[in-house]
Write a protein that holds these residues in place. Sequence first.
Motif, mmCIF file in Angstrom:
data_model
loop_
_atom_site.group_PDB
_atom_site.id
_atom_site.type_symbol
_atom_site.label_atom_id
_atom_site.label_comp_id
_atom_site.label_asym_id
_atom_site.label_seq_id
_atom_site.Cartn_x
_atom_site.Cartn_y
_atom_site.Cartn_z
ATOM 1 N N UNK A 1 6.342 -30.363 27.347
ATOM 2 C CA UNK A 1 6.091 -29.606 26.116
ATOM 3 C C UNK A 1 6.555 -28.158 26.231
ATOM 4 N N UNK A 2 6.648 -27.632 27.470
ATOM 5 C CA UNK A 2 7.191 -26.283 27.644
ATOM 6 C C UNK A 2 8.666 -26.235 27.252
ATOM 7 N N UNK A 3 9.406 -27.292 27.583
ATOM 8 C CA UNK A 3 10.806 -27.367 27.179
ATOM 9 C C UNK A 3 10.925 -27.474 25.665
ATOM 10 N N UNK A 4 10.005 -28.213 25.066
ATOM 11 C CA UNK A 4 10.002 -28.323 23.602
ATOM 12 C C UNK A 4 9.717 -26.971 22.964
ATOM 13 N N UNK A 5 8.751 -26.255 23.497
ATOM 14 C CA UNK A 5 8.403 -24.938 22.968
ATOM 15 C C UNK A 5 9.591 -23.982 23.085
ATOM 16 N N UNK A 6 10.288 -24.020 24.212
ATOM 17 C CA UNK A 6 11.445 -23.150 24.404
ATOM 18 C C UNK A 6 12.538 -23.462 23.369
ATOM 19 N N UNK A 7 12.829 -24.746 23.177
ATOM 20 C CA UNK A 7 13.859 -25.136 22.211
ATOM 21 C C UNK A 7 13.493 -24.669 20.809
ATOM 22 N N UNK A 8 12.224 -24.787 20.466
ATOM 23 C CA UNK A 8 11.777 -24.412 19.124
ATOM 24 C C UNK A 8 11.901 -22.902 18.915
ATOM 25 N N UNK A 9 11.433 -22.112 19.878
ATOM 26 C CA UNK A 9 11.566 -20.657 19.748
ATOM 27 C C UNK A 9 13.031 -20.253 19.652
ATOM 28 N N UNK A 10 13.869 -20.894 20.452
ATOM 29 C CA UNK A 10 15.289 -20.541 20.450
ATOM 30 C C UNK A 10 15.924 -20.857 19.104
ATOM 31 N N UNK A 11 15.617 -22.025 18.543
ATOM 32 C CA UNK A 11 16.220 -22.404 17.263
ATOM 33 C C UNK A 11 15.695 -21.519 16.138
ATOM 34 N N UNK A 12 14.416 -21.126 16.210
ATOM 35 C CA UNK A 12 13.845 -20.260 15.173
ATOM 36 C C UNK A 12 14.486 -18.873 15.207
ATOM 37 N N UNK A 13 14.628 -18.305 16.404
ATOM 38 C CA UNK A 13 15.226 -16.979 16.526
ATOM 39 C C UNK A 13 16.715 -17.016 16.187
ATOM 40 N N UNK A 14 17.402 -18.099 16.518
ATOM 41 C CA UNK A 14 18.808 -18.227 16.142
ATOM 42 C C UNK A 14 18.963 -18.325 14.624
ATOM 43 N N UNK A 15 18.006 -18.975 13.971
ATOM 44 C CA UNK A 15 18.067 -19.098 12.517
ATOM 45 C C UNK A 15 17.962 -17.729 11.853
ATOM 46 N N UNK A 16 17.035 -16.909 12.332
ATOM 47 C CA UNK A 16 16.892 -15.561 11.780
ATOM 48 C C UNK A 16 18.115 -14.720 12.115
#
Length: 269
Positions: free
Chosen positions: A115-130
């Motif tokens: 789930x740590x890898x999932x959390x990292x991917x999610x934060x990365x995709x969210x910040x890339x979107x902004x």
Amino acid sequence: MCLLSTISKPELVFQDSDEQKFRRWVFYEYNATVSVFWSPFLVNGTENDYSKGIRHNTLYLDTPNEKWATELDKIDVVVFSCGHWFVQRAIYYGEGNQLLGCNSVQEVNCTNFNFLDAFRKVLRIALKEVTKRHFKLEKNVVVATFPSAHFEGEWDKFGACPKTEPYKEGDTEMPHLENDMRKLAIEEVAMAVKDVKEMNGGLKIEALDVTKLALLRPDGHPGPYLFPNPFANGMKERVLNDCLHWCLPGPIDTWNALLLELMKRWNDA
């Protein structure tokens, strides 16, 4: 919202009709709008629903949740605050709906996905979107780091959230989960800042590091007082404790004060 409304009266201009998890207020006196988006994973997916027999979350880690993503053009300051839901049972999908794996879902035949890898991917995709939308603009993004829970023993046992005063420095150590989630968020923020600089953008991205502050406030939870008068009919051995969410006075006040200082610093720069 509670603090802002002591200065100016807000008007609720939107709320979703079902669970009221998406709401928007306007402070007309200051031409300011505050929106709340319920998106505990920041990406598309479905949440568990035990009443319907759905005992895990299903997440598509490469697709930002449209609820907030489609509103970015209207937002000057974005505050991302998530983390705790990622420790729950989940099935993860990646690009092209490819199954990546599962976290503690025995009913499905798939490999373990941390789930740590999932959390990292999610934060990365969210910040890339902004960043993709706003790197040229003078807009601001804040990522709040992972706040601590303070359960002592079983969540429904009397005395599971007993602290009435903050810890002193050195009274407790940072648990591995909190440390890992905080470190991960700090790293992803640093990477996003680097990306913006390389593109010569004006977007500001910062971490609001509340993890240690939260760790030192075991007294800041509703505890057994999640609902009024839990001991009206006498003391109970089992009682619903909430040592995960936070009372507004105290810890949340401090986080808001830090957020205000960030915004003032941006304004002075």
